[in-house]
Design a protein around this motif. Structure first.
Motif, PDB file in Angstrom:
ATOM      1  N   MET A   1       0.847  -1.182   0.000  1.00 43.57           N
ATOM      2  CA  MET A   1       0.000   0.000   0.000  1.00 43.57           C
ATOM      3  C   MET A   1       0.890   1.244   0.000  1.00 43.57           C
ATOM      4  N   ASN A   2       0.498   2.246  -0.794  1.00 41.97           N
ATOM      5  CA  ASN A   2       1.315   3.452  -0.850  1.00 41.97           C
ATOM      6  C   ASN A   2       0.858   4.470   0.191  1.00 41.97           C
ATOM      7  N   LYS A   3       1.447   5.661   0.168  1.00 43.91           N
ATOM      8  CA  LYS A   3       1.138   6.656   1.191  1.00 43.91           C
ATOM      9  C   LYS A   3      -0.291   7.179   1.121  1.00 43.91           C
ATOM     10  N   TYR A   4      -0.965   6.988  -0.024  1.00 44.90           N
ATOM     11  CA  TYR A   4      -2.359   7.417  -0.145  1.00 44.90           C
ATOM     12  C   TYR A   4      -3.323   6.243   0.038  1.00 44.90           C
ATOM     13  N   ARG A   5      -2.819   5.132   0.526  1.00 46.17           N
ATOM     14  CA  ARG A   5      -3.579   3.908   0.815  1.00 46.17           C
ATOM     15  C   ARG A   5      -4.121   3.196  -0.418  1.00 46.17           C
ATOM     16  N   ALA A   6      -3.567   3.495  -1.558  1.00 52.59           N
ATOM     17  CA  ALA A   6      -3.969   2.801  -2.780  1.00 52.59           C
ATOM     18  C   ALA A   6      -3.293   1.435  -2.803  1.00 52.59           C
ATOM     19  N   GLN A   7      -4.024   0.437  -3.266  1.00 50.52           N
ATOM     20  CA  GLN A   7      -3.479  -0.911  -3.367  1.00 50.52           C
ATOM     21  C   GLN A   7      -3.218  -1.239  -4.826  1.00 50.52           C
ATOM     22  N   LYS A   8      -2.014  -1.744  -5.091  1.00 48.46           N
ATOM     23  CA  LYS A   8      -1.678  -2.152  -6.454  1.00 48.46           C
ATOM     24  C   LYS A   8      -2.525  -3.358  -6.842  1.00 48.46           C
ATOM     25  N   VAL A   9      -2.887  -3.421  -8.131  1.00 47.44           N
ATOM     26  CA  VAL A   9      -3.629  -4.557  -8.663  1.00 47.44           C
ATOM     27  C   VAL A   9      -2.992  -4.972  -9.988  1.00 47.44           C
ATOM     28  N   ILE A  10      -3.116  -6.266 -10.310  1.00 47.99           N
ATOM     29  CA  ILE A  10      -2.600  -6.779 -11.570  1.00 47.99           C
ATOM     30  C   ILE A  10      -3.784  -7.254 -12.398  1.00 47.99           C
ATOM     31  N   ILE A  11      -3.872  -6.722 -13.621  1.00 48.45           N
ATOM     32  CA  ILE A  11      -4.941  -7.085 -14.553  1.00 48.45           C
ATOM     33  C   ILE A  11      -4.292  -7.324 -15.915  1.00 48.45           C
ATOM     34  N   ASP A  12      -4.595  -8.453 -16.518  1.00 49.97           N
ATOM     35  CA  ASP A  12      -4.041  -8.798 -17.840  1.00 49.97           C
ATOM     36  C   ASP A  12      -2.516  -8.710 -17.857  1.00 49.97           C
ATOM     37  N   GLY A  13      -1.880  -8.993 -16.722  1.00 50.82           N
ATOM     38  CA  GLY A  13      -0.421  -8.946 -16.651  1.00 50.82           C
ATOM     39  C   GLY A  13       0.154  -7.559 -16.441  1.00 50.82           C
ATOM     40  N   HIS A  14      -0.694  -6.542 -16.327  1.00 51.20           N
ATOM     41  CA  HIS A  14      -0.247  -5.165 -16.092  1.00 51.20           C
ATOM     42  C   HIS A  14      -0.469  -4.802 -14.623  1.00 51.20           C
ATOM     43  N   THR A  15       0.511  -4.168 -14.009  1.00 50.32           N
ATOM     44  CA  THR A  15       0.376  -3.718 -12.631  1.00 50.32           C
ATOM     45  C   THR A  15      -0.095  -2.274 -12.617  1.00 50.32           C
ATOM     46  N   PHE A  16      -1.169  -2.028 -11.891  1.00 52.64           N
ATOM     47  CA  PHE A  16      -1.723  -0.682 -11.758  1.00 52.64           C
ATOM     48  C   PHE A  16      -1.527  -0.207 -10.330  1.00 52.64           C
ATOM     49  N   ASP A  17      -1.316   1.104 -10.161  1.00 50.66           N
ATOM     50  CA  ASP A  17      -1.022   1.663  -8.850  1.00 50.66           C
ATOM     51  C   ASP A  17      -2.213   1.662  -7.899  1.00 50.66           C
ATOM     52  N   SER A  18      -3.422   1.481  -8.436  1.00 46.83           N
ATOM     53  CA  SER A  18      -4.606   1.497  -7.574  1.00 46.83           C
ATOM     54  C   SER A  18      -5.735   0.689  -8.207  1.00 46.83           C
ATOM     55  N   LYS A  19      -6.693   0.322  -7.375  1.00 42.31           N
ATOM     56  CA  LYS A  19      -7.888  -0.364  -7.882  1.00 42.31           C
ATOM     57  C   LYS A  19      -8.644   0.549  -8.839  1.00 42.31           C
ATOM     58  N   ARG A  20      -8.675   1.828  -8.519  1.00 43.63           N
ATOM     59  CA  ARG A  20      -9.369   2.808  -9.373  1.00 43.63           C
ATOM     60  C   ARG A  20      -8.759   2.828 -10.772  1.00 43.63           C
ATOM     61  N   GLU A  21      -7.431   2.824 -10.846  1.00 47.37           N
ATOM     62  CA  GLU A  21      -6.754   2.818 -12.149  1.00 47.37           C
ATOM     63  C   GLU A  21      -7.022   1.499 -12.880  1.00 47.37           C
ATOM     64  N   GLY A  22      -7.012   0.394 -12.152  1.00 48.50           N
ATOM     65  CA  GLY A  22      -7.319  -0.904 -12.750  1.00 48.50           C
ATOM     66  C   GLY A  22      -8.735  -0.963 -13.289  1.00 48.50           C
ATOM     67  N   ASN A  23      -9.675  -0.390 -12.549  1.00 45.76           N
ATOM     68  CA  ASN A  23     -11.069  -0.351 -13.012  1.00 45.76           C
ATOM     69  C   ASN A  23     -11.211   0.500 -14.268  1.00 45.76           C
ATOM     70  N   ARG A  24     -10.481   1.617 -14.322  1.00 50.73           N
ATOM     71  CA  ARG A  24     -10.539   2.453 -15.522  1.00 50.73           C
ATOM     72  C   ARG A  24      -9.970   1.696 -16.720  1.00 50.73           C
ATOM     73  N   TYR A  25      -8.909   0.925 -16.504  1.00 50.96           N
ATOM     74  CA  TYR A  25      -8.339   0.096 -17.568  1.00 50.96           C
ATOM     75  C   TYR A  25      -9.398  -0.874 -18.095  1.00 50.96           C
ATOM     76  N   ARG A  26     -10.122  -1.517 -17.191  1.00 46.99           N
ATOM     77  CA  ARG A  26     -11.181  -2.447 -17.621  1.00 46.99           C
ATOM     78  C   ARG A  26     -12.242  -1.727 -18.457  1.00 46.99           C
ATOM     79  N   GLU A  27     -12.627  -0.519 -18.028  1.00 39.78           N
ATOM     80  CA  GLU A  27     -13.613   0.262 -18.784  1.00 39.78           C
ATOM     81  C   GLU A  27     -13.091   0.578 -20.188  1.00 39.78           C
TER      82      GLU A  27
END
Length: 110
Positions: A1-27
């Motif tokens: 977890m980073n200083k802003y409490r974002a959790q990294k997620v891996i989707i399709d082999g890509h690591t995203f800095d946050s769940k929000r960024e991962g969700n936007r990738y899915r969209e």
């Protein structure tokens, strides 16, 4: 977890800095499959300039701004996005430098 409490997620082999960024990738992937957008690019990087002079660190390395996504929208043309939970003064400054040099505004997705 980073200083802003974002959790990294891996989707399709890509690591995203946050769940929000991962969700936007899915969209965006869904939009791409529906042919609403094309050319989805992750982590596009832009050199920063002050006027026509590249900004460099003391080490000689170029200062850059890394957005989260770039893609072609059928109606709007090229779109550059940054997913932000917490927008810092530094990221605002870097976006302003990108806008001044490259002539486009980075869109913020919250």
């Amino acid at each position: 977890m980073n200083k802003y409490r974002a959790q990294k997620v891996i989707i399709d082999g890509h690591t995203f800095d946050s769940k929000r960024e991962g969700n936007r990738y899915r969209e965006l992937k869904l939009m791409e499959r529906r042919n609403l957008i094309s050319g989805l690019e992750l982590q596009p990087s832009f050199k920063l300039f002050c006027g026509q002079t590249p900004v460099k660190y003391e080490t000689g390395r170029h200062a850059t701004y890394k957005a989260d996504f770039r893609y072609q929208d059928k109606e709007r043309g090229t779109v550059v996005e940054d997913v932000k939970g917490m927008d810092t003064a530094l990221s605002k400054l870097k976006r302003a430098l990108v806008a001044a040099h490259y002539g486009f505004k980075v869109e913020i997705v919250k």
